[in-house]
Design a protein around this motif. Structure first.
Motif, mmCIF file in Angstrom:
data_model
loop_
_atom_site.group_PDB
_atom_site.id
_atom_site.type_symbol
_atom_site.label_atom_id
_atom_site.label_comp_id
_atom_site.label_asym_id
_atom_site.label_seq_id
_atom_site.Cartn_x
_atom_site.Cartn_y
_atom_site.Cartn_z
ATOM 1 N N GLY A 107 8.549 1.042 -0.816
ATOM 2 C CA GLY A 107 9.585 0.427 -1.137
ATOM 3 C C GLY A 107 10.496 -0.697 -0.650
ATOM 4 N N LEU A 108 9.751 -1.079 0.206
ATOM 5 C CA LEU A 108 10.253 -2.405 0.873
ATOM 6 C C LEU A 108 10.467 -3.748 0.518
ATOM 7 C CD1 LEU A 108 8.757 -1.735 4.565
ATOM 8 C CD2 LEU A 108 11.020 -0.833 3.963
ATOM 9 N N GLY A 109 9.887 -3.899 -0.727
ATOM 10 C CA GLY A 109 9.880 -5.002 -1.470
ATOM 11 C C GLY A 109 11.501 -5.543 -1.555
ATOM 12 N N GLU A 110 12.596 -4.777 -2.001
ATOM 13 C CA GLU A 110 13.635 -5.216 -2.249
ATOM 14 C C GLU A 110 14.483 -5.418 -1.031
ATOM 15 O OE1 GLU A 110 12.674 -2.532 -3.715
ATOM 16 O OE2 GLU A 110 13.418 -2.397 -5.876
ATOM 17 N N VAL A 111 14.098 -4.833 0.040
ATOM 18 C CA VAL A 111 14.537 -4.542 1.425
ATOM 19 C C VAL A 111 14.236 -6.024 1.946
ATOM 20 C CG1 VAL A 111 15.144 -3.522 3.343
ATOM 21 C CG2 VAL A 111 14.314 -2.380 1.460
ATOM 22 N N MET A 112 13.039 -6.437 2.084
ATOM 23 C CA MET A 112 12.616 -7.684 2.625
ATOM 24 C C MET A 112 13.160 -8.703 1.748
ATOM 25 S SD MET A 112 10.826 -6.780 5.155
ATOM 26 C CE MET A 112 10.528 -8.747 5.455
ATOM 27 N N LEU A 115 0.775 -1.141 -0.074
ATOM 28 C CA LEU A 115 -0.169 0.065 -0.173
ATOM 29 C C LEU A 115 0.661 1.372 0.110
ATOM 30 C CD1 LEU A 115 -2.512 -0.857 2.718
ATOM 31 C CD2 LEU A 115 -2.830 -0.779 0.028
ATOM 32 N N ALA A 116 1.735 1.240 0.788
ATOM 33 C CA ALA A 116 2.870 2.531 0.776
ATOM 34 C C ALA A 116 3.359 2.926 -0.338
ATOM 35 C CB ALA A 116 3.652 2.458 2.030
ATOM 36 N N GLY A 159 -3.671 -0.165 6.954
ATOM 37 C CA GLY A 159 -4.058 0.655 5.732
ATOM 38 C C GLY A 159 -3.619 1.942 5.764
ATOM 39 N N LEU A 160 -3.078 2.641 6.691
ATOM 40 C CA LEU A 160 -2.819 3.816 6.548
ATOM 41 C C LEU A 160 -1.268 4.022 6.044
ATOM 42 C CD1 LEU A 160 -3.657 4.720 10.182
ATOM 43 C CD2 LEU A 160 -5.039 5.235 8.148
ATOM 44 N N TYR A 161 -1.180 5.287 5.411
ATOM 45 C CA TYR A 161 0.125 5.727 5.073
ATOM 46 C C TYR A 161 0.265 7.377 4.971
ATOM 47 C CZ TYR A 161 4.283 7.401 2.198
ATOM 48 O OH TYR A 161 5.366 7.645 1.619
ATOM 49 N N ASN A 162 1.066 7.682 5.820
ATOM 50 C CA ASN A 162 1.115 9.420 6.116
ATOM 51 C C ASN A 162 -0.101 9.684 6.668
ATOM 52 O OD1 ASN A 162 3.861 9.475 5.309
ATOM 53 N ND2 ASN A 162 3.314 10.562 3.257
ATOM 54 N N ASP A 163 -0.599 8.845 7.788
ATOM 55 C CA ASP A 163 -2.074 9.212 8.435
ATOM 56 C C ASP A 163 -3.147 9.187 7.593
ATOM 57 O OD1 ASP A 163 -0.582 9.269 10.812
ATOM 58 O OD2 ASP A 163 0.248 11.196 10.460
ATOM 59 N N LYS A 164 -2.875 8.958 6.545
ATOM 60 C CA LYS A 164 -4.335 8.872 5.567
ATOM 61 C C LYS A 164 -4.443 7.448 5.171
ATOM 62 C CE LYS A 164 -3.441 13.533 3.472
ATOM 63 N NZ LYS A 164 -4.883 13.860 4.082
ATOM 64 N N TYR A 186 -5.314 4.317 2.720
ATOM 65 C CA TYR A 186 -5.462 4.102 1.271
ATOM 66 C C TYR A 186 -6.021 2.571 1.000
ATOM 67 C CZ TYR A 186 -2.619 8.025 0.336
ATOM 68 O OH TYR A 186 -2.137 9.299 0.100
ATOM 69 N N GLY A 187 -6.267 1.845 2.102
ATOM 70 C CA GLY A 187 -6.791 0.472 1.977
ATOM 71 C C GLY A 187 -7.659 0.078 2.921
ATOM 72 N N ILE A 188 -8.852 -0.493 2.581
ATOM 73 C CA ILE A 188 -10.070 -1.240 3.235
ATOM 74 C C ILE A 188 -9.650 -2.456 3.567
ATOM 75 C CG2 ILE A 188 -12.367 -1.467 3.808
ATOM 76 C CD1 ILE A 188 -11.692 1.425 3.891
ATOM 77 N N PRO A 189 -9.263 -3.061 4.551
ATOM 78 C CA PRO A 189 -8.658 -4.325 4.910
ATOM 79 C C PRO A 189 -10.202 -5.416 4.682
ATOM 80 C CG PRO A 189 -9.142 -3.282 7.086
ATOM 81 C CD PRO A 189 -9.278 -2.201 6.083
ATOM 82 N N LEU A 190 -9.725 -6.717 3.979
ATOM 83 C CA LEU A 190 -10.685 -7.474 3.805
ATOM 84 C C LEU A 190 -10.342 -8.686 4.608
ATOM 85 C CD1 LEU A 190 -12.834 -8.877 1.915
ATOM 86 C CD2 LEU A 190 -11.060 -9.647 0.677
ATOM 87 N N ASP A 191 -8.902 -9.103 4.963
ATOM 88 C CA ASP A 191 -8.823 -10.476 5.637
ATOM 89 C C ASP A 191 -7.290 -10.034 6.349
ATOM 90 O OD1 ASP A 191 -6.687 -11.080 3.837
ATOM 91 O OD2 ASP A 191 -8.348 -11.792 2.351
ATOM 92 N N MET A 192 -7.088 -11.294 6.861
ATOM 93 C CA MET A 192 -5.741 -11.552 7.489
ATOM 94 C C MET A 192 -5.330 -12.914 7.169
ATOM 95 S SD MET A 192 -3.685 -13.201 9.961
ATOM 96 C CE MET A 192 -4.659 -13.351 11.886
ATOM 97 N N HIS A 193 -4.105 -13.058 6.479
ATOM 98 C CA HIS A 193 -3.480 -14.418 6.071
ATOM 99 C C HIS A 193 -2.399 -14.756 7.023
ATOM 100 C CE1 HIS A 193 -3.184 -11.933 2.517
ATOM 101 N NE2 HIS A 193 -1.737 -12.334 2.685
#
Length: 442
Positions: free
Chosen positions: A396-401, A118-119, A152-157, A159-166
């Motif tokens: 941008g955490l994809g490559e870091v992870m 999301l971020a 679902g927050l980024y910079n206090d706004k 952007y996502g409405i959560p559907l589930d947790m896996h």
């Protein structure tokens, strides 16, 4: 195991290499739209405007995809002025395809997105804010688990409405436990019980806990143990990597020692730990909730699923979450945006049906429903929602992870000591985080 399910799982987690959405540009959703004025209603309460066609992208290529499409069909039947068309891609293609498609007007109106993505997409202006949805539907943190809601927050706004947790769960082979003289209805819950059970399994000729060096599922197991030992992958602001802490080294060492103690073979291949579990060669495996429905297709396997054992000082489990997002529209079609919000709210309210695909519903009322409690195996992992270790909301955490998982891989394969592998990984990760701050301006 079904091939599509295998490849699907590889991207359920941390968007391998997908911080490479470096090519993200300001995006627009496809389809232009009606010139009619904004429809009555907002924030997902209702839609009374002219008929609109919405494109929805997702990565549900496994059995959950059929359930998802059935729900979309039900929505379309109940809403004559909204037609939702579904396009499904492998997750590994989905995130790479979305930015370019959106920027050229060929992208979706609604995009299902993992919490850890999301971020990045918000920072690049691909998805739009959804604060009004939460406000108008009177959704609050109390309606969801706090960890999922805040994700679902980024910079206090929002952007996502959560559907589930896996989350990651603990699967145990009842037949092998019984063969080793263990109670098949009482899986181990603590470090002492876990190690004692492995000792008995070894005596019966079974290597009970195969440690995969790959992200799926050894890296995710290490992620869980790192948090169980009180450590973390990053600092509180996700500006520095911390996965070479004393807690991290201890957690990694415990896991890698499973090989030295004979509880796992060395150099376990990709998915071999899970396949060995299904074939009766491996008694314990830590794997995603998405494997429940796959195991149900194997009646010869006598299995159970429970929360992860607490090996460290506290409970923790790797987890991610699917969120609904709305792709920014180049034409700013208010009718489409309003209709998209109605769909998001509707599916969130119908997430009990979605849970049957192997997901813990994000909405509290759905988790408390008797229908969800009847989903015995999925419901067994619902308590993990309260202590799930979700990825931070940083772009941008994809490559870091990926660096994090590669560091564990080097340690698990004996290429480096746990300390050296994690130290080297942190040095690389910190450089990546610095580059991300320049790239994303945060």
């Amino acid at each position: 195991m079904i091939h599509t399910e295998m490849s699907r799982r590889r991207l359920l987690g941390l968007g391998v290499g997908l911080g490479a959405a470096a090519s993200l540009t300001l995006a627009g959703c496809g389809g232009g739209g009606d010139d009619a004025g904004p429809a009555a209603g907002n924030g997902g309460k209702d839609y009374t405007g002219p008929k609109v066609d919405l494109k929805l992208w997702n990565g549900f290529t496994g059995g959950d995809g059929d359930i998802f499409k059935a729900l979309v069909n039900q929505f379309n039947t109940e809403h004559q002025n909204i037609a939702v068309g579904v396009a499904t891609y492998q997750w590994e293609d989905y995130y790479n395809k979305l930015p370019g498609a959106a920027s050229t007007g060929n992208g979706p109106d609604i995009a299902v997105m993992h919490m850890d993505q999301l971020a990045t997409f918000a920072a690049r202006g691909v998805i739009t804010e959804l604060d009004d949805v939460a406000k108008n539907l009177e959704l609050t943190e109390g309606d969801f688990a706090p960890t999922v809601w805040k994700g679902g927050l980024y910079n206090d706004k929002r952007y996502g409405i959560p559907l589930d947790m896996h989350p990651l769960g603990f699967y145990y082979n009842k037949s092998l436990m019984q063969k080793a003289g263990l109670d098949p209805e009482k899986p181990p819950t603590t470090r002492e019980e876990y190690e004692a059970a492995l000792t008995e399994l070894k005596k019966s000729g079974v290597q009970g806990f195969w440690v995969s060096p790959f992200q799926f599922t050894g890296g995710m197991t290490f992620y869980s143990l790192l948090h169980q030992w009180g450590g973390s992958v990053f600092d509180a602001e996700a500006k520095a990597a911390t996965f070479n802490s004393d807690q991290a080294v201890e957690a990694a060492t415990w896991l890698i020692d499973m090989v030295k103690l004979g509880h796992s073979p060395a150099n376990v291949g990709q998915d071999a730990d899970y396949l060995a579990f299904k074939s009766g060669k491996n008694a314990f495996t830590w794997n995603g909730i998405w494997q429940i429905n796959d195991l149900k297709k194997s009646p010869d396997v006598q299995w159970g699923v429970a929360e992860l054992p607490q090996i460290g000082s506290e409970k923790a489990a790797w987890a991610n979450s699917h969120n609904f997002t709305i792709v920014k529209g180049r034409a700013n079609d208010a009718n489409k945006v309003t209709a998209a919000k109605v769909f998001i709210n509707w599916l969130s309210e119908h997430s009990l049906d979605w849970a049957k695909g192997g997901q813990v519903p994000a909405r509290k009322t759905v988790r408390e429903d008797a229908g969800f409690k009847a989903l015995t195996e999925v419901n067994a992992l619902a308590p993990e929602l309260e202590y799930a270790a979700f990825p931070p909301a940083a772009p941008g955490l994809g490559e870091v992870m990926t660096t994090f998982y590669n560091s564990f891989n080097e340690a698990a394969l004996g290429k480096k000591s746990p300390k050296q592998a994690l130290d080297d990984g942190v040095a690389k990760a910190n450089k990546q985080l610095e580059d991300n701050r320049k790239k994303y301006g945060s």
